[in-house]
Design an enzyme around this catalytic site. Structure first.
Site, PDB file in Angstrom:
ATOM      1  N   ALA A  11      34.942 -21.360   6.872  1.00 25.62           N
ATOM      2  CA  ALA A  11      35.814 -22.470   6.460  1.00 25.62           C
ATOM      3  C   ALA A  11      37.139 -21.998   5.891  1.00 25.62           C
ATOM      4  O   ALA A  11      37.943 -22.812   5.449  1.00 25.62           O
ATOM      5  CB  ALA A  11      35.091 -23.322   5.424  1.00 25.62           C
ATOM      6  N   GLY A  12      37.340 -20.676   5.910  1.00 31.98           N
ATOM      7  CA  GLY A  12      38.556 -20.128   5.292  1.00 31.98           C
ATOM      8  C   GLY A  12      39.821 -20.747   5.887  1.00 31.98           C
ATOM      9  O   GLY A  12      39.812 -21.272   7.000  1.00 31.98           O
ATOM     10  N   ARG A  16      46.489 -15.939   6.647  1.00 37.40           N
ATOM     11  CA  ARG A  16      47.107 -14.703   7.126  1.00 37.40           C
ATOM     12  C   ARG A  16      47.217 -14.651   8.651  1.00 37.40           C
ATOM     13  O   ARG A  16      47.888 -13.816   9.209  1.00 37.40           O
ATOM     14  CB  ARG A  16      46.316 -13.486   6.612  1.00 37.40           C
ATOM     15  CG  ARG A  16      46.395 -13.298   5.118  1.00 37.40           C
ATOM     16  CD  ARG A  16      45.370 -12.305   4.599  1.00 37.40           C
ATOM     17  NE  ARG A  16      44.082 -12.925   4.327  1.00 37.40           N
ATOM     18  CZ  ARG A  16      42.996 -12.287   3.872  1.00 37.40           C
ATOM     19  NH1 ARG A  16      43.046 -10.995   3.651  1.00 37.40           N
ATOM     20  NH2 ARG A  16      41.864 -12.926   3.643  1.00 37.40           N
ATOM     21  N   GLY A 140      36.317  -5.385  -1.125  1.00 38.86           N
ATOM     22  CA  GLY A 140      35.650  -5.382  -2.418  1.00 38.86           C
ATOM     23  C   GLY A 140      34.975  -4.034  -2.603  1.00 38.86           C
ATOM     24  O   GLY A 140      34.372  -3.509  -1.668  1.00 38.86           O
ATOM     25  N   ARG A 315      37.218 -15.499  41.011  1.00 40.23           N
ATOM     26  CA  ARG A 315      37.048 -16.489  39.929  1.00 40.23           C
ATOM     27  C   ARG A 315      35.579 -16.854  39.716  1.00 40.23           C
ATOM     28  O   ARG A 315      34.714 -16.427  40.464  1.00 40.23           O
ATOM     29  CB  ARG A 315      37.921 -17.708  40.250  1.00 40.23           C
ATOM     30  CG  ARG A 315      39.414 -17.378  40.123  1.00 40.23           C
ATOM     31  CD  ARG A 315      40.290 -18.526  40.558  1.00 40.23           C
ATOM     32  NE  ARG A 315      39.919 -19.758  39.875  1.00 40.23           N
ATOM     33  CZ  ARG A 315      40.234 -20.966  40.313  1.00 40.23           C
ATOM     34  NH1 ARG A 315      40.921 -21.113  41.441  1.00 40.23           N
ATOM     35  NH2 ARG A 315      39.874 -22.034  39.643  1.00 40.23           N
TER      36      ARG A 315
HETATM   37  C1  UD1 Z   1      35.498 -10.585   1.747  1.00 41.35           C
HETATM   38  C2  UD1 Z   1      34.702 -10.090   0.507  1.00 41.35           C
HETATM   39  C3  UD1 Z   1      35.059  -8.626   0.268  1.00 41.35           C
HETATM   40  C4  UD1 Z   1      34.747  -7.809   1.490  1.00 41.35           C
HETATM   41  C5  UD1 Z   1      35.466  -8.382   2.728  1.00 41.35           C
HETATM   42  C6  UD1 Z   1      34.946  -7.704   3.988  1.00 41.35           C
HETATM   43  C7  UD1 Z   1      34.297 -11.934  -1.039  1.00 41.35           C
HETATM   44  C8  UD1 Z   1      34.751 -12.612  -2.259  1.00 41.35           C
HETATM   45  N1  UD1 Z   1      35.046 -10.894  -0.632  1.00 41.35           N
HETATM   46  O1  UD1 Z   1      36.903 -10.544   1.455  1.00 41.35           O
HETATM   47  O2  UD1 Z   1      34.302  -8.132  -0.848  1.00 41.35           O
HETATM   48  O3  UD1 Z   1      35.105  -6.465   1.283  1.00 41.35           O
HETATM   49  O4  UD1 Z   1      35.177  -9.778   2.868  1.00 41.35           O
HETATM   50  O5  UD1 Z   1      35.586  -8.197   5.137  1.00 41.35           O
HETATM   51  O6  UD1 Z   1      33.290 -12.323  -0.470  1.00 41.35           O
HETATM   52  N2  UD1 Z   1      35.402 -18.533   3.507  1.00 41.35           N
HETATM   53  C9  UD1 Z   1      34.981 -19.839   3.439  1.00 41.35           C
HETATM   54  N3  UD1 Z   1      35.355 -20.591   2.374  1.00 41.35           N
HETATM   55  C10 UD1 Z   1      36.117 -20.125   1.355  1.00 41.35           C
HETATM   56  C11 UD1 Z   1      36.552 -18.784   1.434  1.00 41.35           C
HETATM   57  C12 UD1 Z   1      36.186 -18.006   2.514  1.00 41.35           C
HETATM   58  O7  UD1 Z   1      34.283 -20.307   4.326  1.00 41.35           O
HETATM   59  O8  UD1 Z   1      36.389 -20.876   0.406  1.00 41.35           O
HETATM   60  C13 UD1 Z   1      34.991 -17.693   4.653  1.00 41.35           C
HETATM   61  C14 UD1 Z   1      36.132 -17.215   5.521  1.00 41.35           C
HETATM   62  O9  UD1 Z   1      36.369 -18.099   6.622  1.00 41.35           O
HETATM   63  C15 UD1 Z   1      35.626 -15.861   6.034  1.00 41.35           C
HETATM   64  C16 UD1 Z   1      34.693 -15.407   4.915  1.00 41.35           C
HETATM   65  O10 UD1 Z   1      34.362 -16.553   4.155  1.00 41.35           O
HETATM   66  O11 UD1 Z   1      34.889 -16.012   7.232  1.00 41.35           O
HETATM   67  C17 UD1 Z   1      35.327 -14.325   4.017  1.00 41.35           C
HETATM   68  O12 UD1 Z   1      36.477 -14.836   3.398  1.00 41.35           O
HETATM   69  P1  UD1 Z   1      37.846 -14.015   3.354  1.00 41.35           P
HETATM   70  O13 UD1 Z   1      38.841 -14.848   2.617  1.00 41.35           O
HETATM   71  O14 UD1 Z   1      38.192 -13.538   4.701  1.00 41.35           O
HETATM   72  O15 UD1 Z   1      37.407 -12.793   2.400  1.00 41.35           O
HETATM   73  P2  UD1 Z   1      38.027 -11.332   2.329  1.00 41.35           P
HETATM   74  O16 UD1 Z   1      39.269 -11.363   1.509  1.00 41.35           O
HETATM   75  O17 UD1 Z   1      38.123 -10.768   3.694  1.00 41.35           O
HETATM   76 CA    CA Z   2      37.828 -11.583   5.800  1.00 39.85          CA
END
Ligand code: UD1
Ligand code: CA
Length: 438
Positions: A11-12, A16, A140, A315
């Site tokens: 849901a992110g 970016r 992390g 195709r």
């Molecule tokens: C995350 C981890 C980090 C790890 C990295 C590896 C956390 C807090 N951080 O960071 O420790 O090293 O992945 O790739 O878990 N998402 C939601 N809802 C939200 C926020 C995020 O569904 O409110 C989803 C995003 O779509 C994504 C996933 O969760 O698929 C991870 O979120 P993202 O913001 O990409 O975390 P990173 O900064 O990559």
């Molecule tokens: Ca990520």
């Protein structure tokens, strides 16, 4: 034994990515990123599979994964909040929950199997998938103690010393369902990003003397896609890994850096592929076939000892049987071509069934579309079709017949016949205008 549910976070905001499409709907190796997570979940879940997603992603999930369940996360308050959104739907009784990230596509099935097995054996409350990295920036960091996780610190919260730690969090974890949902509510957003981090569960668990364990995997498995730059670089890595596997198995890729393959490309040994060929998903090529340069293949099966291209476009739903020859600027769609048949130059073959030993002359077209529907052309064995014919479907041309060059064929042709449709050539003496010269 405890059952296993999956929660896939997707849901992110994809900020970016700078794209109107959610990052998890972009493709890697001609497969949607989210499909990778789904495939893993399907192979390992013994209970429900949930997607926490945006309305855009929900539409995709409902259309493509029949057994999946979706929960919308309205405000993206962090990974802990995302998991919490699925709380009321997931059983807390004798269940473990595996959390996958929709933007981490290359995690191996064997790693998830290992995670589940390890967690079961070690009797930990939960286990996270970790990895070592030379460039840990952005991930992390895992603060560990005696093979247990003390805490995970997100990049934005690391101090100078913690930045040097190279044991990183993949984000993928397994946790007892009851404990997960009891604990997740204790996670706050008191950090530099003001997000509720799922990873904070490790610190709480450690303080409650129920520490998480961790298991390592290769860094390539956990590379995330947060931007187009990362997607491009992951595609390059993906291509190299998959092509090297083919090369090791006896496929000759000439200048492999110019060839594109897909996640499910299957090529037998002794096959030669010339430069600039693009192979989309669903392609299978049998032993000793040669694909000449610049060809484009999609969802098709190519038999052994065929010659395809240069610049052929094959195709979806096409089958070329053994010893078929398809030459330059030939397009074939949804058709079957029999053994030893040849379509050597500049043709379009669509919705056709062609028998063995058929020759299709240069420039011949199956006219398969009448403006409303697609119609089939059936050509039986040993037929010879001269150059530049228009075959108006629906049409059947029976065995051993010949169609003269330039014919427009709109009636079925019986066996052993010659069909010829051609206006007479007019030959007249040329008149010259003396004033204008030649
Ligand atoms: C995350 C981890 C980090 C790890 C990295 C590896 C956390 C807090 N951080 O960071 O420790 O090293 O992945 O790739 O878990 N998402 C939601 N809802 C939200 C926020 C995020 O569904 O409110 C989803 C995003 O779509 C994504 C996933 O969760 O698929 C991870 O979120 P993202 O913001 O990409 O975390 P990173 O900064 O990559
Ligand atoms: Ca990520």
């Amino acid at each position: 034994m405890k059952k296993i549910s999956f929660v896939i976070l997707a849901a992110g905001k994809s900020r970016r990515m700078m794209s109107s499409k959610s990052k998890v709907l972009h493709e890697l190796g001609d497969k949607v990123l989210l499909d990778y997570a789904w495939d893993i979940a399907v192979q390992n879940s013994t209970s429900d599979i949930f997607f926490v997603c945006s309305p855009q992603v929900k539409q995709y999930v409902n259309k493509n994964y029949k057994k999946a369940k979706t929960v919308i996360q309205k405000n993206q308050l962090g990974t802990a909040h995302a998991v919490e959104c699925a709380k009321k739907y997931i059983s807390k009784n004798k269940h473990d929950v595996v959390v996958l990230f929709g933007d981490v596509p290359l995690i191996k099935n064997s790693t998830i199997k290992k995670l589940i097995k390890f967690n079961r054996k070690s009797k930990s409350i939960g286990t996270i998938v970790s990895f070592r990295s030379d460039k840990p920036f952005g991930y992390g960091r895992i603060i560990s103690e005696n093979q247990y996780v003390k805490s995970v610190v997100e990049e934005s919260d690391t101090n100078y010393e913690q930045k040097k730690i190279n044991l990183c969090n993949s984000g993928i974890l397994i946790c007892d369902s009851k404990y997960l949902f009891e604990t997740i509510k204790k996670i706050s957003n008191k950090n530099n990003q003001k997000e509720r981090f799922l990873t904070d569960i490790c610190k709480i668990a450690y303080n409650e003397k129920k520490p998480f364990s961790y298991i390592n995997c290769d860094e390539i498995e956990v590379l995330g896609v947060n931007s187009h730059l990362q997607l491009t670089s992951l595609e390059e890595k993906f291509q190299n890994i998959y092509k090297n596997k083919l090369i090791k198995n006896g496929v000759h890729l000439i200048r492999p850096e110019t060839i594109t393959i897909s996640h499910d490309t299957k090529i037998a040994k002794n096959v030669v592929i010339e430069p600039n060929t693009i192979i989309k998903s669903g392609v299978k090529i049998a032993d000793s076939t040669k694909i000449f340069g610049g060809s484009y293949l999609e969802n098709c099966k190519i038999g052994k000892k065929c010659k395809v291209g240069p610049y052929a476009r094959i195709r979806p739903n096409t089958i070329l049987n053994d010893y078929v020859k398809v030459g330059n600027y030939v397009e074939i769609k949804n058709s079957k071509i029999g053994k030893f048949s040849s379509i050597a130059h500049l043709s379009y073959i669509g919705d056709a069934e062609i028998g063995n030993n058929v020759n299709i002359g240069a420039g011949t077209i199956t006219c398969n579309y009448d403006g409303t529907k697609k119609n089939r052309t059936i050509i039986k064995k040993n037929v010879f079709i001269g150059s530049n014919c228009s075959l108006i479907a629906p049409l059947k041309i029976k065995q051993n017949s010949i169609i003269g060059a330039g014919s427009v064929v709109d009636k079925d042709v019986p066996p052993n016949s010659l069909a010829l449709e051609r206006s007479k050539l007019v030959l007249k003496k040329r008149k010259f205008n003396k004033n204008k010269g030649k």
